[in-house]
Write a protein that holds these residues in place. Structure first.
Motif, short mmCIF file in Angstrom:
data_model
loop_
_atom_site.label_atom_id
_atom_site.label_comp_id
_atom_site.label_asym_id
_atom_site.label_seq_id
_atom_site.Cartn_x
_atom_site.Cartn_y
_atom_site.Cartn_z
N ASP A 158 0.83 -1.20 0.00
CA ASP A 158 0.00 0.00 0.00
C ASP A 158 0.87 1.26 0.00
OD1 ASP A 158 -2.26 1.53 -0.02
OD2 ASP A 158 -2.73 1.28 2.11
N ILE A 159 1.88 1.28 -0.91
CA ILE A 159 2.84 2.38 -0.93
C ILE A 159 2.39 3.48 -1.89
CG2 ILE A 159 5.19 3.04 -1.58
CD1 ILE A 159 6.12 0.29 -0.59
N GLY A 160 2.21 3.15 -3.17
CA GLY A 160 1.86 4.18 -4.14
C GLY A 160 1.52 3.56 -5.47
N GLN A 161 1.19 4.44 -6.43
CA GLN A 161 0.70 3.97 -7.73
C GLN A 161 1.60 4.40 -8.88
OE1 GLN A 161 -3.02 6.08 -7.07
NE2 GLN A 161 -4.13 4.16 -6.98
N GLY A 162 2.80 4.89 -8.58
CA GLY A 162 3.68 5.36 -9.64
C GLY A 162 5.14 5.03 -9.36
N VAL A 163 5.91 4.94 -10.46
CA VAL A 163 7.33 4.64 -10.35
C VAL A 163 8.04 5.25 -11.55
CG1 VAL A 163 7.11 2.44 -11.57
CG2 VAL A 163 9.01 2.77 -9.98
N VAL A 164 9.30 5.63 -11.37
CA VAL A 164 10.13 6.12 -12.47
C VAL A 164 11.26 5.12 -12.68
CG1 VAL A 164 11.70 7.93 -13.27
CG2 VAL A 164 9.61 8.55 -12.05
N VAL A 165 11.37 4.64 -13.91
CA VAL A 165 12.40 3.67 -14.27
C VAL A 165 13.20 4.22 -15.44
CG1 VAL A 165 12.87 1.34 -15.12
CG2 VAL A 165 11.03 1.71 -13.47
N GLN A 211 -6.73 -3.47 -5.90
CA GLN A 211 -7.37 -2.22 -5.53
C GLN A 211 -8.82 -2.19 -6.01
OE1 GLN A 211 -5.18 1.35 -6.58
NE2 GLN A 211 -7.06 2.49 -6.95
N ASP A 212 -9.70 -1.60 -5.21
CA ASP A 212 -11.08 -1.37 -5.64
C ASP A 212 -11.06 -0.25 -6.67
OD1 ASP A 212 -13.77 -0.59 -5.91
OD2 ASP A 212 -14.25 -1.28 -3.89
N ARG A 213 -11.32 -0.57 -7.91
CA ARG A 213 -11.15 0.41 -8.99
C ARG A 213 -12.32 1.39 -9.10
NH1 ARG A 213 -7.55 -1.89 -13.89
NH2 ARG A 213 -6.02 -3.00 -12.64
N ARG A 214 -13.27 1.30 -8.21
CA ARG A 214 -14.33 2.30 -8.21
C ARG A 214 -13.86 3.60 -7.56
NH1 ARG A 214 -18.84 -0.90 -5.08
NH2 ARG A 214 -16.95 -1.31 -3.83
N VAL A 215 -12.76 3.55 -6.83
CA VAL A 215 -12.28 4.74 -6.13
C VAL A 215 -10.76 4.81 -6.23
CG1 VAL A 215 -14.19 4.85 -4.49
CG2 VAL A 215 -12.21 3.47 -3.94
N ASP A 216 -10.23 6.04 -6.14
CA ASP A 216 -8.79 6.29 -6.04
C ASP A 216 -8.00 5.70 -7.20
OD1 ASP A 216 -6.56 7.39 -4.80
OD2 ASP A 216 -6.07 5.53 -3.75
N LEU A 217 -8.55 5.78 -8.41
CA LEU A 217 -7.75 5.37 -9.57
C LEU A 217 -6.63 6.39 -9.78
CD1 LEU A 217 -10.08 4.14 -12.46
CD2 LEU A 217 -8.52 2.79 -11.05
N PRO A 218 -5.46 5.94 -10.23
CA PRO A 218 -4.39 6.89 -10.56
C PRO A 218 -4.86 7.85 -11.63
CG PRO A 218 -3.61 4.61 -10.68
CD PRO A 218 -5.07 4.55 -10.49
N THR A 219 -4.32 9.07 -11.60
CA THR A 219 -4.75 10.11 -12.52
C THR A 219 -3.54 10.86 -13.08
OG1 THR A 219 -6.82 10.41 -11.29
CG2 THR A 219 -6.16 12.19 -12.74
N ILE A 220 -3.59 11.15 -14.37
CA ILE A 220 -2.62 12.07 -14.97
C ILE A 220 -3.39 13.14 -15.72
CG2 ILE A 220 -0.86 10.28 -15.20
CD1 ILE A 220 -1.41 10.29 -18.23
N GLY A 221 -2.72 14.25 -16.02
CA GLY A 221 -3.38 15.34 -16.73
C GLY A 221 -2.35 16.30 -17.28
N PRO A 222 -2.79 17.46 -17.76
CA PRO A 222 -1.86 18.41 -18.37
C PRO A 222 -0.69 18.79 -17.47
CG PRO A 222 -4.13 19.05 -18.82
CD PRO A 222 -4.20 17.91 -17.85
N GLY A 242 -6.78 1.33 -16.30
CA GLY A 242 -6.61 1.53 -14.87
C GLY A 242 -6.17 2.92 -14.47
N VAL A 243 -6.11 3.86 -15.42
CA VAL A 243 -5.63 5.21 -15.13
C VAL A 243 -6.55 6.23 -15.81
CG1 VAL A 243 -3.73 6.86 -15.47
CG2 VAL A 243 -3.24 4.50 -14.79
N ILE A 244 -6.89 7.29 -15.07
CA ILE A 244 -7.71 8.37 -15.59
C ILE A 244 -6.80 9.41 -16.25
CG2 ILE A 244 -9.18 10.31 -14.89
CD1 ILE A 244 -10.15 8.47 -12.57
N VAL A 245 -7.18 9.85 -17.44
CA VAL A 245 -6.48 10.93 -18.13
C VAL A 245 -7.43 12.13 -18.19
CG1 VAL A 245 -5.35 11.72 -20.23
CG2 VAL A 245 -5.07 9.35 -19.47
N LEU A 246 -7.12 13.16 -17.42
CA LEU A 246 -7.95 14.36 -17.38
C LEU A 246 -7.65 15.26 -18.57
CD1 LEU A 246 -7.70 15.26 -13.59
CD2 LEU A 246 -9.70 14.35 -14.77
#
Length: 266
Positions: A158-165, A211-222, A242-246
């Protein structure tokens, strides 16, 4: 027909969801409402009376939209019925924020309130598989695969939803401070890439396993594009579905202008 309520958190997701719905009721956890939204506040210490208010208003469906951090609870503010839920929710918190959130959702559902995912309300916010901008190289695709592997391994913590590789190495992983802090860390440590002239690196994002995908989906945007470009990364890849694009059009436009690829990975 039952009304729909939006539980608004911070960020740009809640305004987008509210704008897409027909006259929703809007609420926000006290202290977490987006500044541009008129939301009725509520407190977790009075969760059961809040649910009673939703039912009295004819609400049958609830959408959670936006970021909320775990609030500080005031033991003296609990009403008697919500106080009965404390051992149950505290027990779930021992397993992390995801488990605590799932327990809160169960409380809503036990009152016959259906939890709707953002994808049910605005399906276009969650892109289908494919490249939206740019052209990830073979090295970028390998780094994205490595990012997916890392997140699948850390998800149960339960750490996070993103990583840089970059070049197969993990430069940064998302923790409590959030995505912006992670990308800034990656920017400061871009010199750690083994080959300065090699692959620049990929920001990979995905829901946590289970993860329950009804809530707290990862999000990216401008705004994410500017942060990724500042970190010197080649692009953004994410788990398709699995990711929202605003504000997709603007996000793609900025990505193309910055030379950043966008890839919804199978």
């Amino acid at each position: 027909m039952s009304r729909i309520a939006v539980i608004a958190g911070q960020g740009r997701l809640a305004p987008a969801v509210i704008a897409a719905l027909d006259d929703p009721l809007v609420y926000a956890l006290d202290g977490f409402a987006p500044p541009e939204i008129a939301a009725t506040p509520f407190r977790l210490e009075r969760l059961v009376p809040f649910i009673d208010d939703l039912l009295a208003a004819g609400v049958g469906r609830v959408v959670f939209a936006g970021a909320v951090r775990r609030p500080r609870l005031d033991p003296e503010a609990f009403d008697p019925r919500t106080a009965q839920l404390v051992p149950r929710i505290l027990g779930a918190m021992q397993s992390g924020d995801d488990a605590a959130l799932r327990e809160v959702l169960k409380v809503f559902e036990e009152s016959d309130l259906a939890i709707c995912g953002v994808g049910e309300v605005i399906p276009d916010l969650i892109p289908e598989p494919g490249v939206l901008a740019g052209d990830p190289t073979g090295a970028d695709r390998r780094d994205a695969a490595r990012g997916a592997e890392i997140l699948s391994g850390t998800g149960h913590f339960d750490i996070g939803q993103g990583v840089v590789v970059a070049q197969g190495l993990c430069l940064a992983i998302e923790t409590l401070p959030g995505t912006e802090a992670m990308l800034d860390f990656a920017r400061l440590h871009a010199g750690l890439r083994p080959d300065p002239n090699g692959a620049r690196g990929v920001f990979f994002k995905a829901p946590k396993p289970g993860q329950d995908r009804r809530v707290d989906l990862p999000t990216i945007g401008p705004d994410t594009i500017a942060q990724v470009a500042a970190a010197g990364l080649a692009g953004i890849a994410w788990q398709a579905g699995g990711v929202i694009v605003l504000d997709r059009d603007e996000t793609v436009r900025r990505a193309e202008a910055a030379g950043v690829f966008l890839w919804a990975r199978e």
